[in-house]
Design a protein around this motif. Structure first.
Motif, short mmCIF file in Angstrom:
data_model
loop_
_atom_site.label_atom_id
_atom_site.label_comp_id
_atom_site.label_asym_id
_atom_site.label_seq_id
_atom_site.Cartn_x
_atom_site.Cartn_y
_atom_site.Cartn_z
N LEU A 295 0.83 -1.20 0.00
CA LEU A 295 0.00 0.00 0.00
C LEU A 295 0.87 1.26 0.00
O LEU A 295 0.60 2.23 -0.72
CB LEU A 295 -0.93 -0.02 1.22
CG LEU A 295 -1.86 1.20 1.38
CD1 LEU A 295 -2.79 1.33 0.18
CD2 LEU A 295 -2.64 1.09 2.68
N LEU A 296 1.92 1.20 0.78
CA LEU A 296 2.84 2.33 0.88
C LEU A 296 3.43 2.68 -0.48
O LEU A 296 3.46 3.84 -0.92
CB LEU A 296 3.96 1.98 1.87
CG LEU A 296 4.79 3.11 2.47
CD1 LEU A 296 3.95 3.93 3.43
CD2 LEU A 296 5.98 2.51 3.23
N ILE A 297 3.89 1.64 -1.18
CA ILE A 297 4.53 1.84 -2.48
C ILE A 297 3.51 2.28 -3.53
O ILE A 297 3.79 3.14 -4.38
CB ILE A 297 5.26 0.55 -2.92
CG1 ILE A 297 6.46 0.32 -2.00
CG2 ILE A 297 5.70 0.63 -4.38
CD1 ILE A 297 7.12 -1.04 -2.14
N LYS A 298 2.30 1.73 -3.45
CA LYS A 298 1.25 2.13 -4.39
C LYS A 298 0.94 3.61 -4.26
O LYS A 298 0.87 4.35 -5.26
CB LYS A 298 -0.02 1.31 -4.14
CG LYS A 298 -1.16 1.68 -5.09
CD LYS A 298 -2.39 0.83 -4.83
CE LYS A 298 -2.18 -0.58 -5.34
NZ LYS A 298 -3.43 -1.38 -5.29
N VAL A 299 0.77 4.07 -3.03
CA VAL A 299 0.48 5.49 -2.79
C VAL A 299 1.65 6.36 -3.25
O VAL A 299 1.46 7.40 -3.91
CB VAL A 299 0.17 5.73 -1.29
CG1 VAL A 299 0.12 7.22 -0.99
CG2 VAL A 299 -1.15 5.08 -0.91
N ALA A 300 2.87 5.94 -2.93
CA ALA A 300 4.06 6.72 -3.30
C ALA A 300 4.20 6.82 -4.82
O ALA A 300 4.52 7.89 -5.36
CB ALA A 300 5.31 6.09 -2.69
N ARG A 301 3.97 5.72 -5.52
CA ARG A 301 4.09 5.73 -6.99
C ARG A 301 3.01 6.60 -7.63
O ARG A 301 3.28 7.32 -8.59
CB ARG A 301 4.03 4.31 -7.53
CG ARG A 301 5.30 3.50 -7.27
CD ARG A 301 5.10 2.05 -7.71
NE ARG A 301 4.95 1.97 -9.17
CZ ARG A 301 5.97 1.76 -10.01
NH1 ARG A 301 7.19 1.63 -9.54
NH2 ARG A 301 5.75 1.68 -11.30
N MET A 302 1.79 6.52 -7.10
CA MET A 302 0.72 7.36 -7.64
C MET A 302 1.06 8.84 -7.50
O MET A 302 0.85 9.64 -8.42
CB MET A 302 -0.61 7.05 -6.94
CG MET A 302 -1.20 5.69 -7.28
SD MET A 302 -2.74 5.35 -6.36
CE MET A 302 -3.88 6.48 -7.17
N TYR A 303 1.58 9.19 -6.32
CA TYR A 303 1.84 10.60 -6.03
C TYR A 303 3.09 11.12 -6.75
O TYR A 303 3.07 12.17 -7.41
CB TYR A 303 1.97 10.80 -4.52
CG TYR A 303 2.15 12.24 -4.11
CD1 TYR A 303 1.07 13.13 -4.10
CD2 TYR A 303 3.40 12.73 -3.72
CE1 TYR A 303 1.22 14.44 -3.72
CE2 TYR A 303 3.56 14.05 -3.34
CZ TYR A 303 2.47 14.91 -3.35
OH TYR A 303 2.63 16.22 -2.99
N HIS A 304 4.21 10.38 -6.62
CA HIS A 304 5.49 10.88 -7.12
C HIS A 304 5.76 10.58 -8.59
O HIS A 304 6.41 11.37 -9.27
CB HIS A 304 6.64 10.32 -6.26
CG HIS A 304 6.66 10.85 -4.86
ND1 HIS A 304 7.09 12.12 -4.55
CD2 HIS A 304 6.30 10.26 -3.68
CE1 HIS A 304 7.00 12.31 -3.24
NE2 HIS A 304 6.52 11.20 -2.68
N GLU A 305 5.27 9.44 -9.08
CA GLU A 305 5.57 9.07 -10.46
C GLU A 305 4.46 9.47 -11.44
O GLU A 305 4.73 9.86 -12.56
CB GLU A 305 5.82 7.56 -10.55
CG GLU A 305 7.10 7.13 -9.83
CD GLU A 305 7.39 5.64 -10.00
OE1 GLU A 305 6.57 4.95 -10.66
OE2 GLU A 305 8.43 5.19 -9.50
N ARG A 306 3.22 9.36 -10.99
CA ARG A 306 2.10 9.65 -11.89
C ARG A 306 1.52 11.04 -11.68
O ARG A 306 0.69 11.50 -12.47
CB ARG A 306 1.02 8.59 -11.74
CG ARG A 306 1.48 7.21 -12.25
CD ARG A 306 0.56 6.08 -11.79
NE ARG A 306 -0.85 6.36 -12.03
CZ ARG A 306 -1.85 5.67 -11.50
NH1 ARG A 306 -1.59 4.64 -10.69
NH2 ARG A 306 -3.10 5.98 -11.77
N GLY A 307 1.94 11.72 -10.59
CA GLY A 307 1.48 13.08 -10.35
C GLY A 307 0.03 13.18 -9.90
O GLY A 307 -0.61 14.23 -10.07
#
Length: 322
Positions: free
Chosen positions: A15-27
């Motif tokens: 969950l942590l990585i999913k949230v981080a990727r959505m925010y930092h990589e996908r904007g």
């Protein structure tokens, strides 16, 4: 960092990585993440912070081409400077003055804090060019702009010193204070007499109020501008300075390779700020570049004549190779 004892479950890490990727990589913005994953926005914010704490997300600053933050930081660390600005010069052997001038103008615009009393060296082509490209401030950036070395010279270049001081004063909303004397006079007795003149007394008193000094660094060979001004040292004095180990000067105060003052034969004929008085100024910004000035710049930083340096990338690298 999060304590090692609080080991997250695999599901929590996913969950942590999913949230981080959505925010930092996908904007994806935090409210949209919260809606998409059916959780509160505060929880999204906590998960993003935890991702940083656990090292899942790491911030990396990438300097664009032409910006040399690492060189600047290395110069500050090596020489105990307050700050450094390193500029790129286009083309091998190109004139460094335009690049240095533009960087200095930008730096001053960003760092003048209002109420400054600025001391300025009179005979620097680079400083004059910096003032030419500097923008006028909408709010006052200084109280006074004061010449800290004699500003009089031969008529054909006298306008230089006056223009530098008056234009900087105009741009910063300050009062110009001119030194009504040559930098190098004919005798010790004349220096004493001129130093007692009311106008010169006012200038010398202003030196004790300086909060910032804007300086050039000279090599042993006088610049063409200084030579034309009539304030340059003679060939005989130059030879004497060389024997003393001098490598350069700030405000006509000469120093050796380690930055130690040398007992120049003309020191008692100089009208300008004293070394101890200069070193007492909080911010001492020197603008100097070109490989022919490396020894002089190195001596100036070693001797604490300056504490902020604006220079070019080649000089910066050479200083760090020392």
């Amino acid at each position: 960092m999060v304590a090692a004892a609080s080991t997250p479950t695999p599901d929590h890490m996913r969950l942590l990585i999913k949230v981080a990727r959505m925010y930092h990589e996908r904007g994806v913005r935090q409210p949209e993440i919260a809606a998409h994953l059916n959780m509160s926005q505060p929880r999204v914010s906590r998960l993003l912070k935890e991702a940083v704490d656990r090292g899942v997300v790491r911030t990396v600053v990438v300097s664009p081409e032409g910006v040399h933050a690492e060189l600047e930081e290395a110069l500050v660390a090596r020489y105990g400077l307050r700050d450094a600005v390193v500029v790129e010069v286009e083309g091998s052997g190109a004139d460094v003055i335009p690049a240095l001038a533009a960087a200095t103008a930008t730096y001053l615009d960003a760092t003048l804090k209002g109420g400054d009393v600025i001391g300025v060296s009179s005979w620097s082509a680079t400083l004059l060019e910096s003032v030419k490209v500097m923008r006028a401030r909408t709010s006052s950036g200084a109280q006074e702009v004061v010449q800290i070395v004699g500003g009089s010279g031969s008529p054909e270049v006298q306008l230089h010193a006056t223009r530098l001081t008056s234009r900087l004063a105009e741009l910063t909303g300050a009062r110009p204070v001119f030194a009504p004397s040559a930098a190098l006079v004919g005798s010790r007795e004349l220096r004493v007499l001129l130093s007692r003149e009311p106008a010169m007394v006012d200038v010398m008193q202003a030196w004790s109020r300086l909060t910032l000094a804007l300086l050039g660094i000279g090599s042993l060979d006088p610049s063409p501008l200084l030579r034309r001004s009539g304030n340059a040292i003679t060939a005989q004095d130059q030879r004497a300075l060389k024997k003393l180990g001098a490598v350069g000067d700030v405000c006509a105060r000469y120093f050796d390779a380690d930055g130690n003052s040398v007992d120049a034969p003309f020191n008692d004929r100089l009208i300008g700020i004293e070394p101890d008085q200069l070193r007492a100024v909080e911010r001492r910004i020197a603008v100097a570049g070109g490989m022919d000035k490396v020894a002089a710049i190195r001596g100036a930083v070693r001797g604490r004549w300056i504490n902020i340096l604006v220079t070019d990338v080649d000089v910066a690298r050479e200083l760090l190779n020392d």
